[in-house]
Scaffold this motif. Sequence first.
Motif, short mmCIF file in Angstrom:
data_model
loop_
_atom_site.label_atom_id
_atom_site.label_comp_id
_atom_site.label_asym_id
_atom_site.label_seq_id
_atom_site.Cartn_x
_atom_site.Cartn_y
_atom_site.Cartn_z
N ALA A 295 -0.15 34.45 9.04
CA ALA A 295 0.90 35.00 8.20
C ALA A 295 0.30 35.61 6.94
O ALA A 295 -0.74 35.19 6.45
CB ALA A 295 1.90 33.91 7.83
N LEU A 296 0.97 36.61 6.41
CA LEU A 296 0.56 37.22 5.16
C LEU A 296 0.93 36.31 4.01
O LEU A 296 1.97 35.66 4.03
CB LEU A 296 1.25 38.57 4.97
N THR A 297 0.10 36.30 2.97
CA THR A 297 0.48 35.62 1.74
C THR A 297 1.56 36.46 1.05
O THR A 297 1.77 37.64 1.41
CB THR A 297 -0.72 35.45 0.78
N ALA A 298 2.18 35.90 0.05
CA ALA A 298 3.21 36.64 -0.69
C ALA A 298 2.63 37.92 -1.30
O ALA A 298 3.25 38.98 -1.26
CB ALA A 298 3.82 35.76 -1.78
N ARG A 299 1.42 37.84 -1.85
CA ARG A 299 0.82 39.01 -2.48
C ARG A 299 0.46 40.06 -1.44
O ARG A 299 0.66 41.25 -1.64
CB ARG A 299 -0.42 38.59 -3.27
N GLU A 300 -0.08 39.63 -0.28
CA GLU A 300 -0.40 40.58 0.78
C GLU A 300 0.87 41.28 1.28
O GLU A 300 0.87 42.49 1.51
CB GLU A 300 -1.09 39.86 1.94
#
Length: 149
Positions: free
Chosen positions: A85-90
């Motif tokens: 999963a992508l991080t929030a920033r990504e």
Amino acid sequence: MRLRTLLRSSRLLTLVGPGGVGKTRLALELASRMRNGRPGRAQLVELASLRDGELLPQAVAVALGVGERGSRAGIDYGYPGAGPALTAREAAVARLVAEGLTNRQIATHLGLSPSTVGGHLDRVRDKSGLRTRTQIALWITGRNPRPAR
């Protein structure tokens, strides 16, 4: 105190107002007083450095420890086999790519350096298996959710 009454009947209390009026001081004082009379915990979520309103849910999730992956909230864009999963920033960087912003514009929008944006974009590419900004834009907006492997 009216805030104590509100907090007793609600799980979340948000204090808003212009900078310098004492929101943080009031929240910390309230949390200190409520700690003795109520089970659970109070959690301060600092939002002053948040520049993208769409990141508010992720900021709260990270502060509360909800849906964490490591120390950051993960975002899954729903394609099986798309990788971690992508991080929030990504995810924020990918959304801004989808809006057509350059790395420099994204950096300004999120308060980052262009090289940091480039690093986030590289991780989005690695996690998604996509290579071009157009592919990322299509994937993040759901118009073509299948990453090219």
